[in-house]
Enzyme design. Structure first.
Site, PDB file in Angstrom:
ATOM      1  N   VAL A  61       0.938  -1.251  -0.012  1.00  0.00           N
ATOM      2  CA  VAL A  61       0.033  -0.178   0.154  1.00  0.00           C
ATOM      3  C   VAL A  61       0.829   1.237  -0.198  1.00  0.00           C
ATOM      4  O   VAL A  61       0.418   2.452  -0.325  1.00  0.00           O
ATOM      5  CB  VAL A  61      -0.945  -0.174   1.166  1.00  0.00           C
ATOM      6  CG1 VAL A  61      -0.254   0.377   2.429  1.00  0.00           C
ATOM      7  CG2 VAL A  61      -2.106   1.037   1.143  1.00  0.00           C
ATOM      8  N   TYR A  62       1.997   1.055   0.367  1.00  0.00           N
ATOM      9  CA  TYR A  62       2.938   2.447   0.388  1.00  0.00           C
ATOM     10  C   TYR A  62       3.046   3.180  -1.012  1.00  0.00           C
ATOM     11  O   TYR A  62       3.692   2.734  -1.824  1.00  0.00           O
ATOM     12  CB  TYR A  62       4.245   1.924   0.830  1.00  0.00           C
ATOM     13  CG  TYR A  62       4.533   1.482   2.375  1.00  0.00           C
ATOM     14  CD1 TYR A  62       3.264   1.830   3.370  1.00  0.00           C
ATOM     15  CD2 TYR A  62       5.575   0.879   2.901  1.00  0.00           C
ATOM     16  CE1 TYR A  62       3.359   1.036   4.402  1.00  0.00           C
ATOM     17  CE2 TYR A  62       5.582   0.594   4.103  1.00  0.00           C
ATOM     18  CZ  TYR A  62       4.568   0.642   4.963  1.00  0.00           C
ATOM     19  OH  TYR A  62       4.605   0.251   6.226  1.00  0.00           O
ATOM     20  N   ALA A  63       2.689   4.317  -1.155  1.00  0.00           N
ATOM     21  CA  ALA A  63       2.916   5.075  -2.226  1.00  0.00           C
ATOM     22  C   ALA A  63       2.016   4.444  -3.411  1.00  0.00           C
ATOM     23  O   ALA A  63       2.463   4.491  -4.410  1.00  0.00           O
ATOM     24  CB  ALA A  63       4.213   5.295  -2.639  1.00  0.00           C
TER      25      ALA A  63
END
Length: 360
Positions: A61-63
């Site tokens: 989910v990061y960036a």
């Protein structure tokens, strides 16, 4: 750099882990907090690996997936030199099954992470948080299949309550499924809530503990004082109204005062002292550090050279101590009538802070 075993596995990881939440986020709508492009992320990754950091943590989910993509591109042939960790659970699409810990989502998300990371396996695949809608038996069954298929080496958990962790471990034992080898949790001088129950469960079960936000979202970085915050810091940035993780500010500023005092005496920075304290905790395996600039990373790595003595540690323990919550205060009464003073299981041993110190 120093290394230690990941839980009860035979795999060794560096005491500092590079967190890559700052990688990516350069595209509108990706939600990155760092916005680092390929060049800047590459410099940070290279500096971390050159310093001996062999443990890298990210999440799908990061960036919006950019963190994994950049990491995959940048690692290249050095992939074999790191223990690579990522996570699954958060929403990554608009579909009904693009979120959670169902078998469908885990299998789809894992394949997408492998593709973005340009690798055929994940060393540590972690559930990002509990999914109340999916039976843990289904989740663990899917993760076990991933291990048997060779797509995953070990599995771990993040942001679980102690009862959730123990339930999962019980199911794994009963069904003969792959077992969590680590738990990732928020732990810092400004946030010691994990000591209520989670640290005891982790020690009892032989799991590794990985600590995220060890500086409490930059609060303990030395850039925040009672007078205000450095405008370049995360908590001082214009428009930064939501403070994450949440803290008791008065208590936090007392901690910051003591950090500054010890840092001055040790010719170190406040951030280095805060990280060194955390690495002294017997339950802590690795501390996750993220950075937007190389100089920030270099400063964090310098924590490995900070030697805190018993007086320093006692000062930090006192100023950051939180009142024992039930049932812990009741357990201390029970222990007092059973175990003599000085015994390893004496009253104060219920507080993990009173256990023998761990070398950095």
């Amino acid at each position: 750099m120093r290394y230690t075993q990941l839980g009860r596995t035979g795999t060794f990881v560096s005491r500092l882990c590079l967190g890559t939440m700052t990688f990516g986020g350069t595209l509108e709508g990706t939600g990155g907090i760092g916005g680092l492009d390929r060049k800047d992320a590459g410099e940070i990754l290279a500096k971390a690996m050159d310093a001996g950091i062999n443990f890298i943590d990210t999440a799908d989910v990061y960036a919006g997936g950019q963190s994994e993509e950049l990491l995959g591109e940048l690692l290249g042939t050095r992939r074999k030199d790191v223990v690579l960790a990522t996570k699954v659970n958060a929403r990554i699409g608009n579909g009904a099954n693009d979120v959670g810990l169902s078998r469908i989502h885990i299998m789809d998300a894992l394949d997408m992470s492998l593709k973005r990371l340009k690798t055929d396996h994940i060393d540590l695949y972690q559930i990002h948080r509990w999914d109340a809608l999916t039976p843990i038996e289904e989740t663990l069954g899917a993760l076990d299949d991933a291990v048997r298929q060779g797509k995953v080496r070990y599995i771990g958990a993040s942001n679980l309550a102690a009862w959730q962790l123990m339930k999962a471990l019980g199911v794994s034992g009963k069904e003969g499924l792959a077992r969590f080898v680590s738990v990732q949790a928020y732990y810092s001088l400004a946030g010691r809530g994990v000591e209520d129950e989670l640290t005891a469960a982790t020690l009892d079960q032989g799991l590794g503990m990985l600590c995220w936000s060890p500086l409490a979202g930059g609060l303990l970085s030395g850039k925040v004082t009672r007078e205000g915050a450095d405008p370049e810091s995360r908590r001082g940035r214009r428009g930064a109204t939501k403070q994450f993780p949440p803290v008791d500010e008065e208590r936090a500023f007392n901690i910051i005062d003591v950090l500054g005092e010890i840092a001055s005496r040790r010719d170190a920075t406040s951030a280095q002292v805060a990280l060194a304290w955390l690495m002294s905790r017997p339950v802590v395996t690795s501390v996750i550090v993220g950075a937007k600039r190389v100089d920030q990373l270099i400063d964090n790595i310098g924590a490995m050279d900070v030697a805190l003595d018993d007086d320093d540690l006692a000062m930090l323990d006192r100023v950051s101590a939180e009142p024992p919550r039930y049932p812990n205060w009741m357990l201390t009464y029970n222990a007092a009538s059973r175990v003599p003073a000085g015994h390893p299981f004496a009253v104060d041993s219920w507080n993990v802070g009173e256990l023998p110190r761990r070398a950095n």
